[in-house]
Scaffold this motif. Structure first.
Motif: not given
Length: 208
Positions: A74-76, A152-161, A165-176
């Motif tokens: 997504p767009r940064p 518990p931590v909710k990871p939220i990207l502001i840029a990137g893929e 990352l979800m495939r690598e970490w095997k967990r949910e990763v959110f995007y703002d």
């Protein structure tokens, strides 16, 4: 309770508004024959032509590529830079009701002008961690932070893929998406940690 009361009040308003009625107002202006059939035939003719030349397939492939790219990368979020000077600030989530909140019987539960702090009724169950997934040092920081956090931590990207990352970490990763959360929490630098401290929101922009 507050949210439920707001919903009940909204439903009550629509109920009291009563049913809508329709009536024949007659002819107000000049009338014209509907030309919709000609338009449909023109569109069908154009689609058939595009299909015959392969143009339609090219458009479909391009559209598919853009959709996948938008999901995968997504767009940064604009306006956020890597943290240069760490800072901590607080946000008061208190807001003022601009109307009465009533129950299903019309009784006023919260009058207009009441100041409400959501933390009087609930707590943040997770820490929000905003970071740039395109920068290796921020990704490594996020991994360390999540491993060490007692909450518990909710990871939220502001840029990137995020999908990668979800495939690598095997967990949910959110995007703002669109930067809505970053703007709400006044974030200008990343990584940034958003948590609750007492009845305020604490924002820490940190250096990885």
């Amino acid at each position: 309770m507050l949210a439920r009361s707001a919903i009940v009040a909204t439903t009550l308003w629509f109920t009291l508004a009563g049913p809508l009625s329709a009536q024949d107002l007659g002819v107000i202006g000049p009338t014209y024959d509907i030309a919709e059939r000609d338009l449909i035939e023109a569109i069908q003719s154009r689609l058939q032509q595009m299909q015959a030349t392969g143009e339609l397939a090219r458009h479909e492939e391009e559209y598919r590529r853009r959709v996948i790219e938008g999901i995968e990368k997504p767009r940064p979020v604009p306006g956020i830079k890597p943290t240069e000077t760490a800072r901590t600030f607080y946000i008061d989530p208190t807001f003022t009701l601009d109307r009465h909140i009533q129950d299903e019987h019309g009784r006023i539960l919260f009058p207009a002008g009441t100041k409400v702090n959501p933390f009087d009724y609930d707590r943040m169950s997770k820490v929000l961690l905003f970071f740039d997934g395109s920068k290796k040092e921020q990704v490594e920081f996020a991994k360390r932070y999540m491993a060490q956090s007692k909450i518990p931590v909710k990871p939220i990207l502001i840029a990137g893929e995020p999908i990668k990352l979800m495939r690598e970490w095997k967990r949910e990763v959110f995007y703002d998406q669109g930067g809505a959360l970053s703007r709400r929490f006044l974030i200008k630098q990343a990584p940034a940690v958003v948590s609750q401290e007492g009845k305020r929101i604490r924002v820490d922009e940190v250096r990885p």
